[in-house]
Design a protein around this motif. Sequence first.
Motif, PDB file in Angstrom:
ATOM      1  N   ASN A  90       0.931  -1.172  -0.159  1.00  0.00           N
ATOM      2  CA  ASN A  90      -0.004  -0.018  -0.074  1.00  0.00           C
ATOM      3  C   ASN A  90       0.744   1.253   0.089  1.00  0.00           C
ATOM      4  O   ASN A  90       0.194   2.269  -0.540  1.00  0.00           O
ATOM      5  CB  ASN A  90      -1.075  -0.080   1.132  1.00  0.00           C
ATOM      6  CG  ASN A  90      -2.009  -1.060   1.013  1.00  0.00           C
ATOM      7  OD1 ASN A  90      -2.495  -1.196  -0.150  1.00  0.00           O
ATOM      8  ND2 ASN A  90      -2.550  -1.752   1.984  1.00  0.00           N
ATOM      9  N   GLU A  91       2.068   1.165   0.688  1.00  0.00           N
ATOM     10  CA  GLU A  91       2.887   2.439   0.553  1.00  0.00           C
ATOM     11  C   GLU A  91       3.402   2.615  -0.713  1.00  0.00           C
ATOM     12  O   GLU A  91       3.530   3.860  -1.118  1.00  0.00           O
ATOM     13  CB  GLU A  91       4.089   2.211   1.656  1.00  0.00           C
ATOM     14  CG  GLU A  91       3.732   2.367   3.124  1.00  0.00           C
ATOM     15  CD  GLU A  91       2.952   3.880   3.504  1.00  0.00           C
ATOM     16  OE1 GLU A  91       3.722   4.704   2.906  1.00  0.00           O
ATOM     17  OE2 GLU A  91       2.160   4.061   4.115  1.00  0.00           O
ATOM     18  N   ALA A  92       3.800   1.595  -1.618  1.00  0.00           N
ATOM     19  CA  ALA A  92       4.337   1.750  -2.899  1.00  0.00           C
ATOM     20  C   ALA A  92       3.181   2.351  -3.656  1.00  0.00           C
ATOM     21  O   ALA A  92       3.381   3.181  -4.619  1.00  0.00           O
ATOM     22  CB  ALA A  92       4.812   0.396  -3.406  1.00  0.00           C
ATOM     23  N   LEU A  93       1.837   1.870  -3.394  1.00  0.00           N
ATOM     24  CA  LEU A  93       0.908   2.070  -4.222  1.00  0.00           C
ATOM     25  C   LEU A  93       0.766   3.802  -3.873  1.00  0.00           C
ATOM     26  O   LEU A  93       0.432   4.782  -5.037  1.00  0.00           O
ATOM     27  CB  LEU A  93      -0.350   1.671  -4.176  1.00  0.00           C
ATOM     28  CG  LEU A  93      -0.884   0.225  -4.520  1.00  0.00           C
ATOM     29  CD1 LEU A  93      -2.152  -0.630  -4.283  1.00  0.00           C
ATOM     30  CD2 LEU A  93      -0.708   0.217  -6.056  1.00  0.00           C
ATOM     31  N   LYS A  94       0.622   4.145  -2.601  1.00  0.00           N
ATOM     32  CA  LYS A  94       0.455   5.636  -2.366  1.00  0.00           C
ATOM     33  C   LYS A  94       1.474   6.424  -3.114  1.00  0.00           C
ATOM     34  O   LYS A  94       1.309   7.747  -3.182  1.00  0.00           O
ATOM     35  CB  LYS A  94       0.519   5.833  -0.978  1.00  0.00           C
ATOM     36  CG  LYS A  94      -0.882   5.437  -0.216  1.00  0.00           C
ATOM     37  CD  LYS A  94      -0.538   5.858   1.190  1.00  0.00           C
ATOM     38  CE  LYS A  94      -1.592   4.894   2.211  1.00  0.00           C
ATOM     39  NZ  LYS A  94      -1.152   4.918   3.465  1.00  0.00           N
ATOM     40  N   SER A  95       2.663   5.949  -3.311  1.00  0.00           N
ATOM     41  CA  SER A  95       3.739   6.789  -3.741  1.00  0.00           C
ATOM     42  C   SER A  95       3.695   7.062  -5.111  1.00  0.00           C
ATOM     43  O   SER A  95       4.471   7.775  -5.720  1.00  0.00           O
ATOM     44  CB  SER A  95       5.166   6.023  -3.371  1.00  0.00           C
ATOM     45  OG  SER A  95       5.264   4.962  -4.145  1.00  0.00           O
TER      46      SER A  95
END
Length: 141
Positions: A111-116
């Motif tokens: 999810n952090e990678a998606l947000k970035s």
Amino acid sequence: MDFLTEEWIYQKNSQQLTALLYEGLLECLEEAIAALEQKDYWKANKQLQKGNDILRRLGVGLRYDAGIIAHQLDALYNYMAERLIEANMKKDVKIVQEVLQLTATIATAWNEALKSGASPAQTARKPKTAAYEQFIAYEQS
């Protein structure tokens, strides 16, 4: 995640669908833990089977051209699936909690990678030959 329409699902990209699978797996594992604690073994069995189905779907969706990370995730998904089978046979909450923790860690990173704004697969992608060479070196060590 209870009412997903076919149209809504088709509007999601593969990275978003993977995030939904992680969310679904977390829900299954939490419900399985609660059922085991209440000694509702029928419900726990259903949730653990559903969790294994989600892990299988995550494994099928791996893109091996993304590099060594796909092979590592495959091994991790297989380990988690084996642990869920063991937890189901032994009715062991601690094993399910272990898989829950692993899933939460992976889901958070995803999810952090998606947000970035970067695709998680793109952040791990390397040229195909470099990924292959890394994998071979990893296998030989």
